[in-house]
Scaffold this active site. Structure first.
Site, PDB file in Angstrom:
ATOM      1  N   ARG A 118     -11.938 -28.456  59.274  1.00 12.40           N
ATOM      2  CA  ARG A 118     -10.896 -27.641  59.915  1.00 12.40           C
ATOM      3  C   ARG A 118      -9.665 -28.523  60.102  1.00 12.40           C
ATOM      4  O   ARG A 118      -9.464 -29.112  61.157  1.00 12.40           O
ATOM      5  CB  ARG A 118     -11.396 -27.108  61.253  1.00 12.40           C
ATOM      6  CG  ARG A 118     -12.470 -26.027  61.126  1.00 12.40           C
ATOM      7  CD  ARG A 118     -12.863 -25.509  62.500  1.00 12.40           C
ATOM      8  NE  ARG A 118     -13.567 -24.246  62.450  1.00 12.40           N
ATOM      9  CZ  ARG A 118     -14.881 -24.105  62.625  1.00 12.40           C
ATOM     10  NH1 ARG A 118     -15.633 -25.156  62.856  1.00 12.40           N
ATOM     11  NH2 ARG A 118     -15.440 -22.915  62.581  1.00 12.40           N
ATOM     12  N   HIS A 175     -20.334 -24.442  84.608  1.00 13.18           N
ATOM     13  CA  HIS A 175     -20.034 -24.634  83.197  1.00 13.18           C
ATOM     14  C   HIS A 175     -20.367 -26.044  82.720  1.00 13.18           C
ATOM     15  O   HIS A 175     -20.748 -26.248  81.573  1.00 13.18           O
ATOM     16  CB  HIS A 175     -18.564 -24.294  82.935  1.00 13.18           C
ATOM     17  CG  HIS A 175     -18.371 -22.815  82.836  1.00 13.18           C
ATOM     18  ND1 HIS A 175     -17.204 -22.180  83.148  1.00 13.18           N
ATOM     19  CD2 HIS A 175     -19.235 -21.853  82.447  1.00 13.18           C
ATOM     20  CE1 HIS A 175     -17.367 -20.880  82.957  1.00 13.18           C
ATOM     21  NE2 HIS A 175     -18.572 -20.665  82.542  1.00 13.18           N
ATOM     22  N   ASN A 212     -17.437 -15.998  61.617  1.00 15.14           N
ATOM     23  CA  ASN A 212     -16.826 -15.811  62.940  1.00 15.14           C
ATOM     24  C   ASN A 212     -15.718 -14.771  62.854  1.00 15.14           C
ATOM     25  O   ASN A 212     -15.660 -13.812  63.621  1.00 15.14           O
ATOM     26  CB  ASN A 212     -16.232 -17.129  63.459  1.00 15.14           C
ATOM     27  CG  ASN A 212     -17.236 -18.258  63.443  1.00 15.14           C
ATOM     28  OD1 ASN A 212     -18.432 -18.018  63.495  1.00 15.14           O
ATOM     29  ND2 ASN A 212     -16.762 -19.492  63.346  1.00 15.14           N
ATOM     30  N   ASP A 213     -14.812 -14.987  61.892  1.00 16.22           N
ATOM     31  CA  ASP A 213     -13.727 -14.018  61.747  1.00 16.22           C
ATOM     32  C   ASP A 213     -14.211 -12.730  61.106  1.00 16.22           C
ATOM     33  O   ASP A 213     -13.756 -11.650  61.468  1.00 16.22           O
ATOM     34  CB  ASP A 213     -12.574 -14.628  60.936  1.00 16.22           C
ATOM     35  CG  ASP A 213     -11.650 -15.422  61.834  1.00 16.22           C
ATOM     36  OD1 ASP A 213     -11.318 -14.927  62.921  1.00 16.22           O
ATOM     37  OD2 ASP A 213     -11.287 -16.562  61.473  1.00 16.22           O
ATOM     38  N   CYS A 225     -20.043 -20.696  56.293  1.00 12.13           N
ATOM     39  CA  CYS A 225     -19.610 -21.810  57.147  1.00 12.13           C
ATOM     40  C   CYS A 225     -19.307 -21.341  58.565  1.00 12.13           C
ATOM     41  O   CYS A 225     -18.886 -22.125  59.402  1.00 12.13           O
ATOM     42  CB  CYS A 225     -18.402 -22.524  56.544  1.00 12.13           C
ATOM     43  SG  CYS A 225     -16.968 -21.465  56.418  1.00 12.13           S
ATOM     44  N   GLU A 240     -13.450 -13.919  55.121  1.00  7.17           N
ATOM     45  CA  GLU A 240     -13.368 -13.767  56.578  1.00  7.17           C
ATOM     46  C   GLU A 240     -12.850 -12.393  56.976  1.00  7.17           C
ATOM     47  O   GLU A 240     -12.763 -12.080  58.158  1.00  7.17           O
ATOM     48  CB  GLU A 240     -12.394 -14.795  57.155  1.00  7.17           C
ATOM     49  CG  GLU A 240     -12.806 -16.210  56.943  1.00  7.17           C
ATOM     50  CD  GLU A 240     -11.804 -17.167  57.540  1.00  7.17           C
ATOM     51  OE1 GLU A 240     -12.060 -17.693  58.615  1.00  7.17           O
ATOM     52  OE2 GLU A 240     -10.744 -17.375  56.908  1.00  7.17           O
ATOM     53  N   ARG A 270     -13.103 -12.364  68.916  1.00  3.64           N
ATOM     54  CA  ARG A 270     -14.175 -13.351  68.928  1.00  3.64           C
ATOM     55  C   ARG A 270     -14.185 -14.201  70.191  1.00  3.64           C
ATOM     56  O   ARG A 270     -15.185 -14.830  70.521  1.00  3.64           O
ATOM     57  CB  ARG A 270     -14.096 -14.254  67.686  1.00  3.64           C
ATOM     58  CG  ARG A 270     -12.813 -15.009  67.572  1.00  3.64           C
ATOM     59  CD  ARG A 270     -12.650 -15.674  66.220  1.00  3.64           C
ATOM     60  NE  ARG A 270     -13.214 -17.005  66.177  1.00  3.64           N
ATOM     61  CZ  ARG A 270     -13.115 -17.822  65.148  1.00  3.64           C
ATOM     62  NH1 ARG A 270     -12.483 -17.438  64.042  1.00  3.64           N
ATOM     63  NH2 ARG A 270     -13.627 -19.024  65.181  1.00  3.64           N
TER      64      ARG A 270
END
Ligand code: PEP
Ligand code: MG
Length: 845
Positions: free
Chosen positions: A570, A463, A723-724, A771, A700, A734
């Site tokens: 955020r 990773h 994303n959501d 976004c 979202e 997700r």
């Protein structure tokens, strides 16, 4: 099926655990059960069994039944602080007791005065394979009344004779064997059944819910694996795990056998079957983990061991400490995941899996029950799994050792109250030289000073290698013990295109390598310089490229990379890692710093998006079955309006007035926007602000996308959080590691919702932004523009490339392409269609 009755240990008022004023219990971190507010000071055994723990302070006791079920009774909250005052143990640890035997006497008055609450949780501490039934309803109980029944089979307890075990044996045909991904898939499946499911191979067995245990079996291609289960749904569990192996096989074929993760080179250097086997003098050969060339000063780092105390301050205390530390680490990892790219998110998903691994946690809890400290117990549990993985021949599994050690250090640091694992000052153009490196150690270093990474050990698919590639830092691994001979400060050349490290280069070679590095740098600078210009498509259509920010450093990076504003701050991540809510002044200072770093550019500040995958320690929300579908985003804000009001007061005071635009997360209907707007108006009146404050709604949820034409009437702009939106449209978590490849925002269903929202915004003449992560996906960009999106907000580093791509696109062509994509049947078809259409550079239609 076996059942165990748990009786009331004293008279009092019975309640659900949610009533206990301590998130460790109300959040069921220590297990499930009920609570009693006592009216008598005599605590009797709730069942027959052995006393496992009863600390000197006698404020708690745990008892293990003959079936191996552990029940903890913790008298009151924070009673440990009484140091035993008012409490008297009536039995000793190790005693065998019957239900109703007296265990502890305590003085109700002393306890009530000295404790935060007398509410006493009675919980089953390891619910693995168990469930509660016949739970008593809230109300008065007397000692000896039935509180609840426990059904199922406790881990490690032999299957009762009347519950036959079922099983299946198969040959694992996965090319890579049971490595981390299939192990995670199987563990996920095993967790969804009540049955106790065990995997056996090579004469060893593993709890099927534990990724660590499954990996440690070392199952390779062609090995025999047996799946055995007992309990209510044993047959279904066995069938599901067998199907899981089939699924892993399908995924492996879809990905291509042995394929390297996208975007990275993992081949050993040409001419070298084994790394480090054909070294020229003054040169070491390694494996390419992240390509690139660098010249810099060798900088050695040594890992410092975090000290832990072997003996604990009592099992209840240590257990609670460990749970708190894990909660803390979970929150921190969530924050780190959201501030990085896809690579980082995937790594953190794996770390979270380890953090919650049942085998690791049970091993740690066993040591704690035996009197060890939380840190010692956690480290010992991790190290024993590390030992098991290191003993395997499979190099891919050995690479997971780093992840385990990283999770170890995260938890130990959280226990010690420290924030970062390593923060050493680096010289300019440092070439980091070490035996190995953990992912969190890399992210804690100043990436701007890091020219390259050279590891004696490590793996190309580890990773930390994925992170280095994402950070565009050249990296070689497997350089061998020879790197220990490199003098600290020596000038070295890392050619991570060819797989060599020159440890004693000539002046001419250094000169030549510097020229190559410089040429690359100039190319990059040219792209960055172009990125400073306003962005327009080829036909002149204006498209704004903004940046997503999590802190002031991101804001500086955004400006350097040519971002025209912040499309998403955020704010929850600015204050996630703390015990108390941030005061207004503190928030104002943080927002003002970011506003200043952005200069004249606008700042879209999102109201705190709390809940779901972003828990806050200072706002312990009630436990939820489906946090992603529960209190989060605007719902949390409206449920805790004081927190929102404080944030709004700070945001509205940022100077210059009007710079900040507000964005509301997780909207599902107009009423939520109106409620927030109402509170904004109240605060404006309260602090005497008369300027207009621009307000935006995040799209979202499918509901918001479908209601966009109503929403857009009440707001100034829409911002699509893909994303959501993807998670909720496809019903795929997700953060789910096994679903990552399918959680694709280019799924036509998601695109149709984007089209609906963008269409509503265009019709109303209002700005529509994206976004979410898809805004930085070059395959997605033409589609989004074609659907009417005119602002893309991406991670700062992606701004130059996205601007360059937009400059090469014609909006009419994008419209035509988007219309075609909406008619396709899958994300794969969409990707293929766009890839066929855009040119080799990926940006011309
Ligand atoms: C999104 O959901 O796309 C979004 C931008 O919000 P977050 O990733 O912070 O949930
Ligand atoms: Mg979101």
């Amino acid at each position: 099926m076996s059942t165990q009755q748990i009786l009331a240990p004293f008279d009092g008022w019975c309640s659900v655990l949610d009533e206990v004023p301590d998130p460790v219990f109300s959040g069921r971190m220590l297990g499930d059960g009920l609570a009693i507010d006592p009216t008598s000071g005599i605590l009797v055994a709730p069942c027959a069994g052995e006393i496992i723990t009863l600390p000197a302070s006698a404020h708690a006791v745990s008892i293990r039944t003959a079936q191996g079920i552990d029940v903890l009774i913790h008298v009151g909250i924070d009673t440990v602080q009484l140091g035993g005052r008012g409490f008297e143990a009536r039995v000793r640890p190790g005693a065998i007791v019957r239900a109703g035997d007296e265990l502890i006497r305590f003085d109700l008055d002393v306890a009530a005065r000295g404790a935060k609450s007398l509410m006493t949780p009675i919980v089953v501490t390891s619910m693995d394979g168990l469930r509660l039934q016949r739970c008593r309803a809230p109300g008065l109980v007397s000692a000896g009344d039935l509180l609840f029944e426990i059904a199922g089979t406790a881990a490690g307890v032999d299957t009762p004779a009347n519950e036959p075990a079922v099983g299946r044996t198969l040959i694992v045909t996965l090319r890579q064997g049971l490595h981390a991904r299939p192990a995670a898939l199987l563990a996920q499946r095993a967790k969804s059944f009540g049955a106790q499911t065990t995997l056996r191979a090579h004469g060893r067995s593993a709890n099927a819910r534990s990724v660590v245990a499954i990996m440690a079996l070392g199952v390779r291609h062609g090995d025999e694996l047996s799946i055995q289960a007992s309990g209510v749904d044993a047959a279904q569990s066995v069938a599901s795990l067998a199907a899981g192996i089939e699924e892993a096989l399908r995924m492996e074929s879809a990905a291509g056998h042995g394929a390297a993760p996208p975007g990275r080179t993992v081949a050993t250097p040409a001419g070298s079957a084994e790394p480090n086997s054909t070294n020229a003098p003054g040169a070491l050969r390694g494996v390419i983990a992240a390509a690139g060339v660098a010249v810099g000063r060798a900088t050695r780092i040594e890992r410092r061991e975090i000290a832990v105390a072997e003996n604990g301050a009592g099992p209840v205390h240590e257990s609670a400490e460990l749970e708190q530390a894990r909660v803390h680490v979970r929150a921190r990892l969530a924050r780190v995941a959201a501030t990085g790219g896809a690579a980082r998110r995937e790594i953190i998903a794996a770390h979270l899996e380890f953090l919650d691994d049942p085998q690791l946690n049970e091993a740690a809890q066993d040591l704690i029950a035996a009197g060890k400290g939380a840190g010692f117990a956690w480290r010992s549990a991790i190290r024993s799994s590390v030992g098991a993985l290191e003993a395997l021949e499979d190099s891919r599994l050995r690479e997971r050792v780093d992840d385990l050690l990283d999770v170890e250090s995260h938890v130990l640091l959280a226990l010690a109250g420290e924030a970062r694992p390593m923060n050493i000052p680096l010289p300019e153009r440092a070439v980091l030289v070490a035996d190995d490196l953990l992912p969190s150690e890399l992210t804690a270093l100043d990436g701007a000073r890091l020219a390259a990474i050279c590891l004696g050990g490590g793996g190309a698919t580890s990773h930390v290698a994925i992170l280095a590639a994402a950070m565009e830092i050249p990296m070689l691994v497997g350089l061998g013990a020879g790197i220990r001979n490199i003098a600290d400060g020596a000038t070295v050349i890392v050619d991570a295109d060819a797989g060599t490290l020159q440890t004693a280069p000539t002046a001419a070679a250094i000169e030549q390598a510097r020229a190559a590095v410089e040429a690359r740098r100039m190319r990059r600078e040219q792209t960055q310089a172009e990125a400073q210009r306003e962005c327009r498509a080829l036909d002149g259509t204006r498209v704004e490229v903004f940046a997503n920010l999590g802190n002031v450093m991101d804001a500086a990076a955004a400006v350097v990379n040519g971002a025209e504003g912040c499309g998403l701050l955020r704010t929850e991540f600015l204050f996630i890692d703390r015990e108390t809510a941030p005061a207004e002044a503190e928030q104002l200072a943080a927002y003002q710093d970011i506003a200043a770093a952005l200069g004249p550019r606008p700042l879209i500040l999102r109201l705190m998006d709390v809940g779901g995958d972003k828990p806050l320690r200072y706002l312990p929300l009630p436990a939820e079955e489906n946090p992603a579908l529960g209190l989060r985003g605007v719902r949390t804000a409206l449920a805790y309006p004081d927190l929102m009001r404080t944030q709004l007061r700070a945001a509205l005071r940022v100077q210059p007035a009007g710079k900040v635009r507000l964005l509301v997360p997780m909207i599902t209907d107009v009423a939520e926007i109106l409620a927030v707007r109402g509170i904004i108006d109240e605060i404006k009146a309260e602090i005497g602000i008369h300027d207009r404050i621009e307000l935006g709604a995040m799209i979202e949820t499918p509901a918001a996308a479908l209601m966009a034409s109503d929403l857009v009437r009440e707001v100034d702009f829409l911002s699509i959080g893909s994303n959501d939106l993807t998670q909720y449209t496809l019903a795929m978590d997700r953060g789910h590691p096994e679903l990552a490849a399918r959680t694709d925002a280019l799924h036509p269903a998601v695109l149709k919702l984007v089209a609906a929202a963008a269409g509503a915004g265009v019709a109303a003449g209002k700005m529509v932004a994206v976004c979410g992560g898809v805004a930085a996906d070059r395959i997605a960009v033409p589609i989004l523009l074609g659907l009417g999106v005119r602002e893309l907000s991406v991670v700062p580093a992606a701004v130059p490339a996205i601007k360059r791509q937009i400059r090469s696109l014609k909006i009419d062509d994008c419209r035509e392409l988007a219309a075609r994509c909406l008619e396709l049947a899958s994300a794969a078809q969409v990707r293929a269609a766009v890839a066929r259409t855009i040119g080799p550079a990926g940006d011309t239609l």
